[in-house]
Design an enzyme around this catalytic site. Structure first.
Site, PDB file in Angstrom:
ATOM      1  N   THR A 143       0.848  -1.203   0.000  1.00 16.85           N
ATOM      2  CA  THR A 143       0.000   0.000   0.000  1.00 16.85           C
ATOM      3  C   THR A 143       0.879   1.248   0.000  1.00 16.85           C
ATOM      4  OG1 THR A 143      -1.753  -1.182   1.151  1.00 16.85           O
ATOM      5  CG2 THR A 143      -1.839   1.215   1.256  1.00 16.85           C
ATOM      6  N   GLN A 197       0.583  -9.616  -6.105  1.00 17.22           N
ATOM      7  CA  GLN A 197      -0.008 -10.962  -6.176  1.00 17.22           C
ATOM      8  C   GLN A 197       0.807 -11.933  -7.019  1.00 17.22           C
ATOM      9  OE1 GLN A 197      -2.382 -12.312  -4.482  1.00 17.22           O
ATOM     10  NE2 GLN A 197      -3.244 -10.512  -3.496  1.00 17.22           N
ATOM     11  N   ALA A 209       5.652  -8.564   1.451  1.00 16.53           N
ATOM     12  CA  ALA A 209       6.210  -9.838   1.946  1.00 16.53           C
ATOM     13  C   ALA A 209       5.145 -10.844   2.380  1.00 16.53           C
ATOM     14  CB  ALA A 209       7.167  -9.550   3.105  1.00 16.53           C
ATOM     15  N   HIS A 210       4.016 -10.334   2.926  1.00 17.92           N
ATOM     16  CA  HIS A 210       3.073 -11.300   3.524  1.00 17.92           C
ATOM     17  C   HIS A 210       2.302 -12.112   2.482  1.00 17.92           C
ATOM     18  CE1 HIS A 210      -1.003  -9.270   3.249  1.00 17.92           C
ATOM     19  NE2 HIS A 210      -0.269  -8.184   3.110  1.00 17.92           N
ATOM     20  N   THR A 230      12.915   4.880  10.967  1.00 19.29           N
ATOM     21  CA  THR A 230      13.767   3.778  11.420  1.00 19.29           C
ATOM     22  C   THR A 230      13.307   2.483  10.762  1.00 19.29           C
ATOM     23  OG1 THR A 230      14.016   4.932  13.501  1.00 19.29           O
ATOM     24  CG2 THR A 230      14.641   2.607  13.491  1.00 19.29           C
ATOM     25  N   CYS A 243      -9.733  -6.409   1.173  1.00 19.52           N
ATOM     26  CA  CYS A 243      -9.883  -4.974   1.390  1.00 19.52           C
ATOM     27  C   CYS A 243     -11.257  -4.479   0.991  1.00 19.52           C
ATOM     28  CB  CYS A 243      -8.803  -4.224   0.613  1.00 19.52           C
ATOM     29  SG  CYS A 243      -7.204  -4.906   0.971  1.00 19.52           S
TER      30      CYS A 243
HETATM   31  N1  PMP Z   1      -1.907  -4.614  -4.086  1.00 22.18           N
HETATM   32  C1  PMP Z   1      -2.495  -5.796  -4.262  1.00 22.18           C
HETATM   33  C2  PMP Z   1      -2.724  -6.304  -5.653  1.00 22.18           C
HETATM   34  C3  PMP Z   1      -2.891  -6.552  -3.165  1.00 22.18           C
HETATM   35  O1  PMP Z   1      -3.489  -7.731  -3.362  1.00 22.18           O
HETATM   36  C4  PMP Z   1      -2.660  -6.041  -1.862  1.00 22.18           C
HETATM   37  C5  PMP Z   1      -3.053  -6.841  -0.639  1.00 22.18           C
HETATM   38  N2  PMP Z   1      -4.398  -7.110  -0.494  1.00 22.18           N
HETATM   39  C6  PMP Z   1      -2.056  -4.801  -1.734  1.00 22.18           C
HETATM   40  C7  PMP Z   1      -1.683  -4.116  -2.865  1.00 22.18           C
HETATM   41  C8  PMP Z   1      -1.779  -4.198  -0.379  1.00 22.18           C
HETATM   42  O2  PMP Z   1      -0.657  -4.818   0.201  1.00 22.18           O
HETATM   43  P1  PMP Z   1      -0.239  -4.569   1.710  1.00 22.18           P
HETATM   44  O3  PMP Z   1      -1.101  -5.442   2.536  1.00 22.18           O
HETATM   45  O4  PMP Z   1       1.206  -4.981   1.784  1.00 22.18           O
HETATM   46  O5  PMP Z   1      -0.374  -3.119   2.004  1.00 22.18           O
END
Ligand code: PMP
Length: 403
Positions: free
Chosen positions: A74, A180, A201-202, A237, A328
């Site tokens: 994001t 993705q 990373a997640h 940081t 989201c």
């Molecule tokens: N871009 C895409 C295509 C995503 O699927 C996501 C996660 N849902 C994000 C951005 C946002 O990533 P983050 O959780 O690291 O902010």
């Protein structure tokens, strides 16, 4: 997480790999100094940060100096899009209608600012980009084109190389949200044609709250968070435990091309077995973007006109963790904008459920879904697609949608 649960929501997030957890714990326990401090402890932390940067760069096919660590995709997307306004004396921003909900909201906000000029490239009914529209929208007034590598809901892959050629021919920069795709298919920044790339990373078994914006060497992209860290590109940081976990997750996947093929092919085989099994057992099951080039792990489907909430409830009873689309935007009563952008009617789009696998998903888990879901929803599905008795009170408020 209950050990018996079948987790099929890997596009929302993935479980952290043991390697990532170990690296994070080590950083928390032993390398907690500030990497900007001049003393030995700080210099140790700085060294660890440098090693992590090298691992991430090797995984993503870029130079270590091109990696700017962020709090996730994001933030990386914000740096990319906000920096475009006024870049090179241009203000135009062209995005795909498939972009992540957060990116679309940001673009709409930017469009309200003085001089804001935002246009969206539409989608075709198979989930791919309308390239004729892309060609007409990408002009020499455009500062930045932003197109994701793969959609988070349908998994459909976008033609990044072709978009890069169109953008560069007009002197525009290309930002790719590769959140993705990374970890599911090989990605090489150097060969992608992109100038800026967001990763998180997640989504590939690293920790949450950490990611990166890759910035092509030589590109002087505007700074959103001034400070001394990250070569002056992102103050604050550094999140060393997060970055250590990110690097460990990246290193774990820095495999040979052959391993990547096996890894992706296995996911695709299981995903296809799931889709085909469900389509056989439950006629009226539609998979969005099924014939388009897609991520190997993603299935976005609807079962007749059964509302997504009802299907998710039945899946939940089987221990299956899934969602009705992007985490989201899930939970609301609004249909996926990706599906409506593909021309899917609203009442059908409200029925879409996303099942997303990982390399750890087993055949037994997929077979469990195939053995039980048809029994749970088959009867309801037949009712939902049968002509409604006349008059039917539901048909007035929610035509064809059974919740
Ligand atoms: N871009 C895409 C295509 C995503 O699927 C996501 C996660 N849902 C994000 C951005 C946002 O990533 P983050 O959780 O690291 O902010």
């Amino acid at each position: 997480m209950h050990p018996d649960w079948i987790y099929l929501d890997h596009n929302a997030t993935t479980p952290p790999a043991t390697e990532a957890v170990d690296a994070m714990l080590q950083a928390l326990r032993e390398n907690w100094a500030n990497a900007s401090s001049n003393h030995d402890a700080g210099q140790d932390a700085k060294q660890m940060l440098g090693q992590a940067r090298v691992k991430v760069a090797r995984f993503l096919g870029c130079k270590p100096a091109e990696v700017v660590f962020t709090s996730g995709a994001t933030e990386a997307n914000h740096i990319a899009l906000r920096g475009a306004v006024g870049f090179n004396g241009r203000s135009g921003l062209v995005l795909s209608a498939a972009e992540h909900a957060g990116v679309q909201k940001l673009a709409r906000q930017l469009a309200q600012q003085p001089g804001g000029d935002v246009a969206f490239i539409g989608l075709l009914s198979d989930g791919t980009l309308d390239m004729a529209q892309a060609r007409s929208l990408i002009t020499d007034r455009v500062a930045l084109v932003s197109v994701m590598a793969a959609n988070n809901e349908t998994g459909v892959l976008m033609p990044i190389g072709e978009i890069a050629r169109l953008a560069h021919a007009q002197g525009a920069m290309l930002h790719v949200d590769a959140t993705q795709l990374v970890g599911k298919l090989p990605f090489d920044f150097g060969k992608s044609g992109a100038d800026l790339v967001s990763v998180s990373a997640h989504k590939f078994h690293g920790p949450k709250g950490v990611g990166a914006l890759l910035v092509r060497q030589g590109l002087n992209w505007p700074v959103l968070f001034p400070g001394s860290q990250e070569r002056g590109r992102r103050g604050g940081t550094e999140n060393l435990p997060g970055i250590a976990g990110f690097a460990a997750a990246a290193e774990r996947l820095t495999l040979s091309p052959d391993d990547w093929l096996t890894h992706s092919a296995r996911m695709a085989t299981l995903r296809d077995r799931l889709e085909q099994g469900l389509q056989r057992a439950l006629p009226g099951t539609e998979v969005y973007g099924q014939l388009s080039p897609r991520l190997p792990n993603t299935s976005f489907l609807r079962f007749g006109l059964l509302h997504a909430d009802l299907v998710l409830n039945k899946l939940g009873r089987l221990g299956v963790q899934a969602s009705s689309g992007s985490a989201c935007s899930a939970g609301g009563n609004e249909p996926s904008t990706v599906l409506t952008g593909m021309g899917v009617p609203r009442n059908e789009a409200l029925c879409a459920v996303r099942l997303s696998l990982s390399a750890d998903t087993t055949e037994a888990q997929i077979d469990h879904v195939l053995a039980h879901l048809p029994r749970e929803i088959g009867g309801l599905m037949a009712e939902s697609t049968a002509p409604l008795p006349h008059p039917h009170p539901d048909s007035v408020t929610s035509p064809g949608v059974f919740a």
